[in-house]
Design a protein around this motif. Structure first.
Motif, PDB file in Angstrom:
ATOM      1  N   TRP A  22      33.151  61.435  17.907  1.00 22.10           N
ATOM      2  CA  TRP A  22      34.549  61.874  17.956  1.00 22.10           C
ATOM      3  C   TRP A  22      34.900  62.163  19.402  1.00 22.10           C
ATOM      4  CZ3 TRP A  22      36.093  67.576  17.337  1.00 22.10           C
ATOM      5  CH2 TRP A  22      37.479  67.728  17.497  1.00 22.10           C
ATOM      6  N   ASN A  23      35.839  61.394  19.943  1.00 24.00           N
ATOM      7  CA  ASN A  23      36.357  61.646  21.277  1.00 24.00           C
ATOM      8  C   ASN A  23      37.506  62.632  21.144  1.00 24.00           C
ATOM      9  OD1 ASN A  23      34.658  59.401  21.731  1.00 24.00           O
ATOM     10  ND2 ASN A  23      35.795  58.925  23.589  1.00 24.00           N
ATOM     11  N   ALA A  24      37.175  63.909  21.273  1.00 25.75           N
ATOM     12  CA  ALA A  24      38.173  64.954  21.079  1.00 25.75           C
ATOM     13  C   ALA A  24      39.250  64.904  22.153  1.00 25.75           C
ATOM     14  CB  ALA A  24      37.499  66.324  21.070  1.00 25.75           C
ATOM     15  N   THR A  25      38.842  64.586  23.381  1.00 25.30           N
ATOM     16  CA  THR A  25      39.770  64.390  24.488  1.00 25.30           C
ATOM     17  C   THR A  25      39.274  63.182  25.276  1.00 25.30           C
ATOM     18  OG1 THR A  25      38.563  65.744  26.091  1.00 25.30           O
ATOM     19  CG2 THR A  25      40.106  66.888  24.620  1.00 25.30           C
ATOM     20  N   ARG A  26      39.999  62.874  26.348  1.00 23.52           N
ATOM     21  CA  ARG A  26      39.564  61.765  27.192  1.00 23.52           C
ATOM     22  C   ARG A  26      38.217  62.069  27.855  1.00 23.52           C
ATOM     23  NH1 ARG A  26      43.107  59.195  32.188  1.00 23.52           N
ATOM     24  NH2 ARG A  26      41.549  57.673  32.885  1.00 23.52           N
ATOM     25  N   GLN A  27      37.916  63.346  28.032  1.00 23.04           N
ATOM     26  CA  GLN A  27      36.689  63.741  28.712  1.00 23.04           C
ATOM     27  C   GLN A  27      35.559  64.131  27.746  1.00 23.04           C
ATOM     28  OE1 GLN A  27      39.758  65.211  29.702  1.00 23.04           O
ATOM     29  NE2 GLN A  27      39.948  63.621  31.283  1.00 23.04           N
ATOM     30  N   LEU A  28      35.900  64.685  26.592  1.00 19.07           N
ATOM     31  CA  LEU A  28      34.901  65.300  25.713  1.00 19.07           C
ATOM     32  C   LEU A  28      34.619  64.419  24.502  1.00 19.07           C
ATOM     33  CD1 LEU A  28      33.130  67.771  25.055  1.00 19.07           C
ATOM     34  CD2 LEU A  28      35.106  68.707  23.804  1.00 19.07           C
ATOM     35  N   ARG A  29      33.338  64.240  24.245  1.00 22.08           N
ATOM     36  CA  ARG A  29      32.898  63.430  23.108  1.00 22.08           C
ATOM     37  C   ARG A  29      31.757  64.159  22.413  1.00 22.08           C
ATOM     38  NH1 ARG A  29      31.818  57.286  22.506  1.00 22.08           N
ATOM     39  NH2 ARG A  29      29.969  57.144  21.209  1.00 22.08           N
TER      40      ARG A  29
ATOM     41  N   TRP B  63      -6.474  53.407  14.190  1.00 19.36           N
ATOM     42  CA  TRP B  63      -5.390  53.514  15.157  1.00 19.36           C
ATOM     43  C   TRP B  63      -4.149  52.856  14.534  1.00 19.36           C
ATOM     44  CZ3 TRP B  63      -8.134  51.456  20.230  1.00 19.36           C
ATOM     45  CH2 TRP B  63      -9.118  52.383  20.621  1.00 19.36           C
ATOM     46  N   VAL B  64      -3.523  53.553  13.627  1.00 19.34           N
ATOM     47  CA  VAL B  64      -2.350  53.042  12.925  1.00 19.34           C
ATOM     48  C   VAL B  64      -1.148  53.880  13.345  1.00 19.34           C
ATOM     49  CG1 VAL B  64      -1.303  52.557  10.684  1.00 19.34           C
ATOM     50  CG2 VAL B  64      -3.781  52.321  10.983  1.00 19.34           C
ATOM     51  N   ALA B  65      -0.111  53.235  13.877  1.00 17.78           N
ATOM     52  CA  ALA B  65       1.065  53.943  14.394  1.00 17.78           C
ATOM     53  C   ALA B  65       2.119  54.088  13.298  1.00 17.78           C
ATOM     54  CB  ALA B  65       1.648  53.195  15.582  1.00 17.78           C
ATOM     55  N   PRO B  66       2.410  55.318  12.862  1.00 14.04           N
ATOM     56  CA  PRO B  66       3.450  55.514  11.846  1.00 14.04           C
ATOM     57  C   PRO B  66       4.832  55.632  12.473  1.00 14.04           C
ATOM     58  CG  PRO B  66       2.371  57.605  12.308  1.00 14.04           C
ATOM     59  CD  PRO B  66       1.716  56.569  13.201  1.00 14.04           C
ATOM     60  N   GLY B  67       5.844  55.239  11.714  1.00 19.27           N
ATOM     61  CA  GLY B  67       7.208  55.448  12.143  1.00 19.27           C
ATOM     62  C   GLY B  67       7.656  56.874  11.870  1.00 19.27           C
ATOM     63  N   ALA B  68       8.715  57.306  12.547  1.00 24.25           N
ATOM     64  CA  ALA B  68       9.188  58.679  12.415  1.00 24.25           C
ATOM     65  C   ALA B  68       9.955  58.870  11.113  1.00 24.25           C
ATOM     66  CB  ALA B  68      10.077  59.047  13.597  1.00 24.25           C
ATOM     67  N   PRO B  69       9.804  60.035  10.452  1.00 24.89           N
ATOM     68  CA  PRO B  69      10.644  60.362   9.292  1.00 24.89           C
ATOM     69  C   PRO B  69      12.101  60.537   9.716  1.00 24.89           C
ATOM     70  CG  PRO B  69       8.696  61.786   9.438  1.00 24.89           C
ATOM     71  CD  PRO B  69       8.818  61.067  10.750  1.00 24.89           C
ATOM     72  N   ARG B  70      12.914  60.998   8.773  1.00 19.68           N
ATOM     73  CA  ARG B  70      14.324  61.212   9.086  1.00 19.68           C
ATOM     74  C   ARG B  70      14.468  62.123  10.309  1.00 19.68           C
ATOM     75  NH1 ARG B  70      15.889  63.762   4.803  1.00 19.68           N
ATOM     76  NH2 ARG B  70      16.520  61.924   3.606  1.00 19.68           N
ATOM     77  N   THR B  71      15.301  61.691  11.248  1.00 20.82           N
ATOM     78  CA  THR B  71      15.502  62.426  12.494  1.00 20.82           C
ATOM     79  C   THR B  71      16.997  62.557  12.755  1.00 20.82           C
ATOM     80  OG1 THR B  71      13.448  61.504  13.384  1.00 20.82           O
ATOM     81  CG2 THR B  71      14.962  62.508  14.946  1.00 20.82           C
ATOM     82  N   VAL B  72      17.443  63.769  13.044  1.00 17.77           N
ATOM     83  CA  VAL B  72      18.857  64.037  13.289  1.00 17.77           C
ATOM     84  C   VAL B  72      19.023  64.542  14.718  1.00 17.77           C
ATOM     85  CG1 VAL B  72      20.884  65.353  12.565  1.00 17.77           C
ATOM     86  CG2 VAL B  72      19.189  64.633  10.860  1.00 17.77           C
ATOM     87  N   ILE B  73      19.958  63.943  15.453  1.00 16.06           N
ATOM     88  CA  ILE B  73      20.233  64.352  16.833  1.00 16.06           C
ATOM     89  C   ILE B  73      21.740  64.505  17.011  1.00 16.06           C
ATOM     90  CG2 ILE B  73      20.102  63.697  19.264  1.00 16.06           C
ATOM     91  CD1 ILE B  73      17.541  62.229  18.652  1.00 16.06           C
ATOM     92  N   ALA B  74      22.146  65.660  17.523  1.00 10.56           N
ATOM     93  CA  ALA B  74      23.552  65.929  17.831  1.00 10.56           C
ATOM     94  C   ALA B  74      23.721  65.982  19.338  1.00 10.56           C
ATOM     95  CB  ALA B  74      23.993  67.240  17.194  1.00 10.56           C
ATOM     96  N   GLY B  75      24.834  65.451  19.828  1.00 13.07           N
ATOM     97  CA  GLY B  75      25.041  65.389  21.267  1.00 13.07           C
ATOM     98  C   GLY B  75      26.468  65.713  21.672  1.00 13.07           C
ATOM     99  N   VAL B  76      26.597  66.163  22.904  1.00 16.30           N
ATOM    100  CA  VAL B  76      27.905  66.406  23.515  1.00 16.30           C
ATOM    101  C   VAL B  76      27.906  65.719  24.869  1.00 16.30           C
ATOM    102  CG1 VAL B  76      29.507  68.119  24.415  1.00 16.30           C
ATOM    103  CG2 VAL B  76      28.194  68.609  22.339  1.00 16.30           C
ATOM    104  N   GLN B  77      28.966  64.945  25.136  1.00 20.59           N
ATOM    105  CA  GLN B  77      29.095  64.250  26.412  1.00 20.59           C
ATOM    106  C   GLN B  77      30.433  64.633  27.042  1.00 20.59           C
ATOM    107  OE1 GLN B  77      28.961  61.877  23.478  1.00 20.59           O
ATOM    108  NE2 GLN B  77      26.818  62.504  23.295  1.00 20.59           N
ATOM    109  N   TYR B  78      30.367  64.969  28.335  1.00 21.73           N
ATOM    110  CA  TYR B  78      31.584  65.376  29.044  1.00 21.73           C
ATOM    111  C   TYR B  78      31.709  64.578  30.335  1.00 21.73           C
ATOM    112  CZ  TYR B  78      35.182  68.240  31.183  1.00 21.73           C
ATOM    113  OH  TYR B  78      36.351  68.664  31.760  1.00 21.73           O
ATOM    114  N   LYS B  79      32.882  64.010  30.573  1.00 23.26           N
ATOM    115  CA  LYS B  79      33.135  63.204  31.757  1.00 23.26           C
ATOM    116  C   LYS B  79      34.206  63.870  32.623  1.00 23.26           C
ATOM    117  CE  LYS B  79      32.104  59.015  29.138  1.00 23.26           C
ATOM    118  NZ  LYS B  79      32.588  57.716  28.675  1.00 23.26           N
ATOM    119  N   PHE B  80      34.035  63.724  33.918  1.00 28.86           N
ATOM    120  CA  PHE B  80      35.005  64.336  34.828  1.00 28.86           C
ATOM    121  C   PHE B  80      35.069  63.533  36.115  1.00 28.86           C
ATOM    122  CE2 PHE B  80      30.869  66.247  35.273  1.00 28.86           C
ATOM    123  CZ  PHE B  80      30.671  66.393  36.628  1.00 28.86           C
TER     124      PHE B  80
END
Length: 725
Positions: free
Chosen positions: A679-686, A708-725
């Motif tokens: 969600w781009n709340a403003t031109r700068q904030l996402r 040596w068996v590589a398992p994949g990751a279970p459910r993973t949730v990531i929240a982010g905030v990006q600000y431009k100026f």
């Protein structure tokens, strides 16, 4: 304390970057053309320059690495998949690994316990200890020891399918990766990003660019870019914690209207335990949870440090001719202890896991260092012979590479005193034995010197026919000296041709066919202590390419047939010498589509059918992916995006094929889904939210052997905030 120091460093860098940048009115695209910066135009919005993109492209019309010229991709007689920055952002990809499932014919391989990238293209993965061929801005980037690549400073990722030996020398016939970094802009823009998520995931990143001089009526001639990131996280794997720091400065100086100088640097540091994954018990791959860790909690992390410095010079001689030069200085170190499960060692260790719930382990200390200096010089020009037009390039390349290896083991290699319960591991109760350099072949110095001459011509035979012809000759000297004073030498030579023809059926539709050869010098030795002869590859390819009239959507389909010879096999795990060499033959069909499929809808689709040689493992017969994002503008003017994707990898066999005395691992097929929203709340904030493995599926990405068996990751949730100026 280490995390606090990293955060302080990050804040300091951000402050310096934002204070040092000033607004300017030079065109953003001028970084590739010194003359263009003199043409002052309206300032572009900062969000088109830094941080996460919005409403951008999934497809690209050109590639920096496919021909090193401005030949449109639709006229290049080979399959090229360019992962644009927009797609990388929409996937929320922080690592190179995060985009691999969305490129046809590309698969993950053994990554040495999470310490480096290892990628296969069309079933050819390169050497297990030095990984596949990879480029950074067209220069060799994957020799030595390199931590998994961060995407913070990448503009795009180019998967150059098929043999590239005629242009880049030592490489795999299945293809080559070219990582294109973000470049300075003459329009100011700054971005700060912060992320939190599952398993105590924390990440901060900054992207800042702008001019360093100019102002008023004076056009700027010097610009900078700074990308930095700090990451600290736990893992779905028990007792595994990692830390990463990236600092990537870049400068562009338009010294004269005809001369541009660039510097592109990168410092990357990763510290994490050596993690070999889970084990197979009685032939059952899901016998233990994917979270179970079989290392130790009181063993120091394995730390990887990478320093890369690239210097480029471009000079325009005339409207038809220009010169390009590149100098690269690289240094990489890998140092630390690792206690890991062992895949061999006789009946006591080979069967104890199944009969006594006991897993044997070994302790090793590694201290590896590599240094590389490489130079390129190219002349590029356009000329005509009658009605035939040529884009000609002639280049020379030289490189010097040194690798020092120290690996210490405990006597006998295996100790039950270092063992651990498979079903109920208890950490911190082992006594570590003294270590010594027992494996002579793993301790010593490797020195390589290479020289090459190459030529390429893109010929416009008619208005609809393009001929691509290239030839490269490589000469090298290599010497491997072990700690006991024994040494082996080789002087490999190779001439690698490339020939392709593209027929422009329509301006937006082409058909092509190509053939080429590749080579890769072997650093492995046979049982007599001598190097194997260089690996030789031969690839044939044909396909169709299509692009929409507006250039916002493209697709391609390709069929390929590839053979490689002199591949070492039959490894003795005690001496780590190979007993013989084999040939590998892979063939298949690929399909890809990327771009805007309708108003507000962008998509990336891929599918590959790979008929891999039975002698090689880890490759599914069928795999594919689909990713779709819908953007809409609300009545308030806010931009909202919602999308998702699915990747499927078919069943395949693990890599060992029983060579360690165990049963070959059968990896089941898997299908995982992801969800993305922003969600781009403003031109700068996402604000963004990403959910990987949406339905929490259990799956396994690779297996080097049964422990040596590589398992994949279970459910993973990531929240982010990006600000431009």
């Amino acid at each position: 304390m280490e995390l606090h120091r990293q955060r302080f460093l990050f804040a300091t860098l951000l402050t310096a970057a934002s204070c040092g940048a000033t607004a300017a009115a030079a065109e953003e695209s001028s970084t590739t053309d010194p003359k263009a910066t003199r043409q002052v135009q309206a300032e572009l919005p900062a969000q088109q320059i830094v941080g996460r993109r919005q409403s951008g492209q999934y497809n690209a019309s050109t590639s920096a690495g496919a021909t090193k010229t401005d030949t449109p991709l639709i006229e290049v007689p080979q399959a090229v998949r360019v992962m644009t920055r927009q797609l990388v952002d929409d996937l929320s990809a922080q690592r190179l690994d995060d985009v691999l499932d969305y490129a046809a014919g590309v698969s993950r391989q053994n990554n040495f316990g999470g310490t480096w990238d290892n990628v296969a293209i069309r079933g050819f993965a390169g050497h297990e200890d030095s990984t596949m061929s990879m480029l950074r801005n067209g220069m060799p980037a994957n020799r030595g020891f390199n931590a998994p690549r961060d995407t913070a400073n990448l503009e795009q990722i180019e998967f150059l399918k098929g043999t590239m030996g005629a242009l880049y020398g030592s490489s795999e016939p299945g293809g080559t990766l070219n990582l294109v970094t973000k470049q300075p802009r003459f329009t100011a823009g700054h971005s700060v990003e912060g992320y939190v998520g599952s398993y105590n995931y924390k990440r901060m990143a900054v992207d800042s660019t702008g001019p360093l001089n100019g102002g008023g009526d004076e056009a700027p001639t010097l610009a900078y870019r700074l990308n930095a990131s700090v990451e600290d996280k736990d893992s779905f794997r028990d007792e595994v914690h990692s830390r990463r720091t990236l600092l990537a400065p870049a400068l562009t100086w338009n010294a004269t209207p005809d001369t541009q100088l660039r510097y592109d640097g990168e410092w990357l540091r990763q510290a994490a335990p050596l993690d070999r994954g889970v084990v197979v018990v009685n032939g059952q791959i899901d016998a233990v949870p994917v979270s179970r860790f079989y290392g130790e909690t009181n063993v120091a992390d394995t730390t990887i440090d990478n320093h890369t410095h690239q210097f480029f010079a471009d000079h325009t001689l005339s409207e038809q001719w220009s010169l390009h030069g590149g100098l690269q200085l690289k240094r990489g170190t890998l140092e630390g202890f690792g206690i890991e499960q062992v895949p061999f060692g006789g009946p006591d260790c080979a069967t104890s896991m199944n009969t006594r719930d006991w897993l044997c382990r070994r302790l090793r200390y590694r201290n590896f260092e590599s240094r590389e200096t490489s130079v390129q010089l190219e002349a590029r020009g356009k000329l005509s012979t009658g009605d035939v037009k040529h884009e000609l390039m002639v280049g020379v390349e030289a490189a010097r590479f040194t690798q020092d290896r120290t690996m210490l083991d405990h006597a006998g290699g295996l100790r039950n005193s270092l063992g651990i319960s498979v079903s109920n591991p208890v950490y911190g109760r082992v006594t570590y034995p003294p270590l010594s350099a027992l494996n002579v072949n793993r301790n010593g110095t490797l020195k390589d010197n290479t020289r090459a001459l190459y030529v390429q011509d893109v010929v416009s035979l008619t208005s609809s026919l393009r001929l691509l012809a290239g030839l490269r000759h490589d000469r090298a000297t290599s010497r491997n000296t072990s700690i006991n004073g024994s040494s082996s030498e080789q002087e490999p030579r190779a001439t690698s041709p490339r020939l392709g023809l593209a027929w422009m059926i329509q301006p937006t539709l082409s058909a092509y066919a190509s053939t080429g050869r590749s080579f890769r010098a072997n650093t492995d030795r046979d049982t007599t202590g001598n190097f194997f002869a260089p690996q030789r590859g031969k690839a044939h390819e044909a396909g169709l390419k299509w692009e929409s009239q507006d250039g916002r959507l493209s697709s391609n389909v390709a069929v390929f047939d590839i053979t490689k010879t002199n591949v070492p096999t039959n490894l003795d795990p005690n001496t780590e010498l190979y007993g013989s060499a084999m040939s590998v033959h892979n063939k298949g069909v690929e399909f890809e589509l990327a771009g805007w499929v309708a108003t507000g809808w962008r998509a990336a689709l891929s599918y590959v059918y790979l008929d891999a040689d039975p002698k090689v493992k880890q490759f599914a017969r069928h795999s594919g992916s689909a990713f779709l994002v819908h953007e809409t503008t609300l009545s308030s003017g806010d931009l909202v995006g919602l999308g998702g994707g699915v990747t499927h990898v078919g069943a395949r066999q693990g890599d060992s094929d029983g060579q360690w005395g165990d049963t070959p691992v059968q990896l089941p097929a898997y299908t995982v889904a992801k969800l993305t929203a922003y969600w781009n709340a403003t031109r700068q904030l996402r604000v963004s939210l990403d959910v990987d493995n949406l339905f929490d599926k259990t799956y396994y990405t690779s297996a080097y052997n049964s422990v040596w068996v590589a398992p994949g990751a279970p459910r993973t949730v990531i929240a982010g905030v990006q600000y431009k100026f």
